[in-house]
Design a protein around this motif. Structure first.
Motif, PDB file in Angstrom:
ATOM      1  N   GLN A   1       0.838  -1.198   0.000  1.00 55.13           N
ATOM      2  CA  GLN A   1       0.000   0.000   0.000  1.00 55.13           C
ATOM      3  C   GLN A   1       0.875   1.251   0.000  1.00 55.13           C
ATOM      4  OE1 GLN A   1      -3.567   0.767   2.055  1.00 55.13           O
ATOM      5  NE2 GLN A   1      -4.049  -1.378   2.444  1.00 55.13           N
ATOM      6  N   PRO A   2       0.521   2.248  -0.796  1.00 57.23           N
ATOM      7  CA  PRO A   2       1.319   3.473  -0.868  1.00 57.23           C
ATOM      8  C   PRO A   2       1.020   4.401   0.301  1.00 57.23           C
ATOM      9  CG  PRO A   2      -0.513   3.626  -2.393  1.00 57.23           C
ATOM     10  CD  PRO A   2      -0.590   2.253  -1.775  1.00 57.23           C
TER      11      PRO A   2
ATOM     12  N   ASP B   1      -2.907   0.896  -4.627  1.00 54.46           N
ATOM     13  CA  ASP B   1      -3.650   2.127  -4.365  1.00 54.46           C
ATOM     14  C   ASP B   1      -5.149   1.886  -4.247  1.00 54.46           C
ATOM     15  OD1 ASP B   1      -3.760   1.514  -7.081  1.00 54.46           O
ATOM     16  OD2 ASP B   1      -3.340   3.547  -7.776  1.00 54.46           O
TER      17      ASP B   1
ATOM     18  N   LEU C   1      -2.957  10.688  -1.270  1.00 53.72           N
ATOM     19  CA  LEU C   1      -2.789   9.393  -1.934  1.00 53.72           C
ATOM     20  C   LEU C   1      -1.934   9.538  -3.190  1.00 53.72           C
ATOM     21  CD1 LEU C   1      -3.363   6.381  -2.206  1.00 53.72           C
ATOM     22  CD2 LEU C   1      -5.538   6.963  -3.325  1.00 53.72           C
ATOM     23  N   ARG C   2      -2.199  10.568  -4.000  1.00 52.26           N
ATOM     24  CA  ARG C   2      -1.395  10.781  -5.213  1.00 52.26           C
ATOM     25  C   ARG C   2       0.075  10.972  -4.859  1.00 52.26           C
ATOM     26  NH1 ARG C   2      -5.513  14.649  -6.193  1.00 52.26           N
ATOM     27  NH2 ARG C   2      -7.190  13.772  -7.466  1.00 52.26           N
TER      28      ARG C   2
ATOM     29  N   ILE D   1       1.705   7.684  -3.702  1.00 56.76           N
ATOM     30  CA  ILE D   1       1.986   6.748  -4.790  1.00 56.76           C
ATOM     31  C   ILE D   1       3.343   7.064  -5.410  1.00 56.76           C
ATOM     32  CG2 ILE D   1       1.293   6.062  -7.127  1.00 56.76           C
ATOM     33  CD1 ILE D   1      -1.646   6.460  -6.174  1.00 56.76           C
TER      34      ILE D   1
ATOM     35  N   ARG E   1       1.254   0.667 -10.922  1.00 63.59           N
ATOM     36  CA  ARG E   1       0.177   1.113 -10.056  1.00 63.59           C
ATOM     37  C   ARG E   1      -1.019   0.198 -10.281  1.00 63.59           C
ATOM     38  NH1 ARG E   1      -0.385   5.658 -12.316  1.00 63.59           N
ATOM     39  NH2 ARG E   1       0.928   6.980 -11.006  1.00 63.59           N
TER      40      ARG E   1
END
Length: 330
Positions: free
Chosen positions: A8-9, A40, A53-54, A57, A78
């Motif tokens: 998970q990022p 993600d 979140l962006r 990642i 991704r």
């Protein structure tokens, strides 16, 4: 042999992430065909800030590459860039059973006392995990103790789907024991608790981005006991902080606990801590420099992830098409 694994990022990567998972991935890419993805879509099972979140990642992709994941050896991508993950997960939701998911201990832990307030995604994400590996006909999946139950679920889903639709579509993935031993890194403030970004104390963890000075200070102030290090590893039982620091040193240097203790037996932490700090700095300094280079070129990061996603989409397509055909959607 094809190995598939995701991470998970999350932000705030620390030494525990590096020694517990990432470096094992680095070693795996020389032992098998590997697909590594940034999970993600799994991140959406709890409340999420889209901008965060962006950013996470990109940060995770940079950290993996800086740590040694080579896009020329392994397929790095991704998860959300391959729609087949979500499509197959929905098909498999018709195969998985509610009773199976209710037995998942991680849902019980993460849902806590108020499970009814949890998202449906948190309940069903093991089915998406199953799709993640079954989609690529993975033969092996690296799992820790906390993920063995989820791999067993993936095998159950694959077996039931194959039987229900009289096909031999999905391979039954096995646990992968390659890549060396993953270190279980504990908090620098409490040897009984895992190193975690959620710990309120910054002194409990070493971030991959910490300066050499911060690393040395955190090691110097790490909780220990007054006893010298023993020669026999069994004598570390009951000394969780001492065991943790010795384990970190062993993981960084590639030595066994026995070898580390043979060198430092009879010496106190006044001697051991500076040596440990040097070993951590030697590992993280070049990684940090590479991380800075990758952060400065987000377009290159995107190119690497898209190239990996393109390969992943190609590998996933036949399995998804066959799954559609098996259930009557094609």
């Amino acid at each position: 042999m094809r190995v598939v694994s995701g991470i998970q990022p999350t932000g705030g990567l620390h030494l525990g992430n590096l020694l517990g998972a990432i470096l094992r991935w680095v070693r795996m890419q020389d032992e098998a065909e590997c697909l590594f993805f940034l999970a993600d879509m799994h991140a959406l099972t709890i409340a999420v800030d889209p901008a965060e979140l962006r950013a996470n990642i990109r940060e995770m992709a940079a950290a993996l590459i800086a740590s040694g994941i080579d896009p020329a050896k392994a397929t790095l991508f991704r998860q959300s860039a391959v729609p087949a993950h979500a499509e197959l997960a929905w098909i498999l939701q018709g195969t998985a059973r509610i009773g199976w998911l209710e037995r998942m201990t991680q849902f019980k832990e993460k849902g806590g006392k108020h499970k009814e307030r949890s998202s449906v995604g948190l309940f069903t994400y093991p089915v998406l995990q199953a799709a993640d590996v079954l989609l690529y006909q993975a033969t092996h999946v690296p799992v820790g103790e906390d993920q063995k139950q989820h791999l067993e679920l993936a095998r159950d889903i694959a077996l039931k789907f194959n039987n229900d639709f009289d096909v031999e579509l999905f391979a039954l993935p096995e646990p992968f024991i390659g890549g060396g031993t993953a270190a279980r890194v504990m908090s620098l403030r409490d040897g009984k608790a895992k190193m975690s970004k959620s710990d309120p104390s910054e002194m409990s963890r070493i971030h991959l981005t910490d300066s050499d000075e911060d690393i040395a200070q955190k090691i110097r102030k790490a909780r220990t006991d007054p006893e010298p290090l023993p020669e026999d590893p069994a004598l570390l039982d009951g000394r969780p902080e001492a065991r943790n620091l010795v384990g970190i040193y062993a993981a960084l240097t590639g030595e066994s606990i026995e070898q580390v203790l043979a060198r430092f037996a009879g010496q106190g932490f006044g001697t051991f801590k500076p040596a440990l700090a040097d070993a951590v700095i030697a590992m993280l300094s070049p990684l940090r420099r590479r991380l800075d280079e990758l952060r400065a070129d987000p377009a290159e990061l995107e190119r690497i992830l898209e190239s990996g996603a393109e390969r992943a989409r190609t590998l996933a397509a036949p399995t998804l098409a066959n799954a559609y055909r098996a259930v009557g959607l094609a």
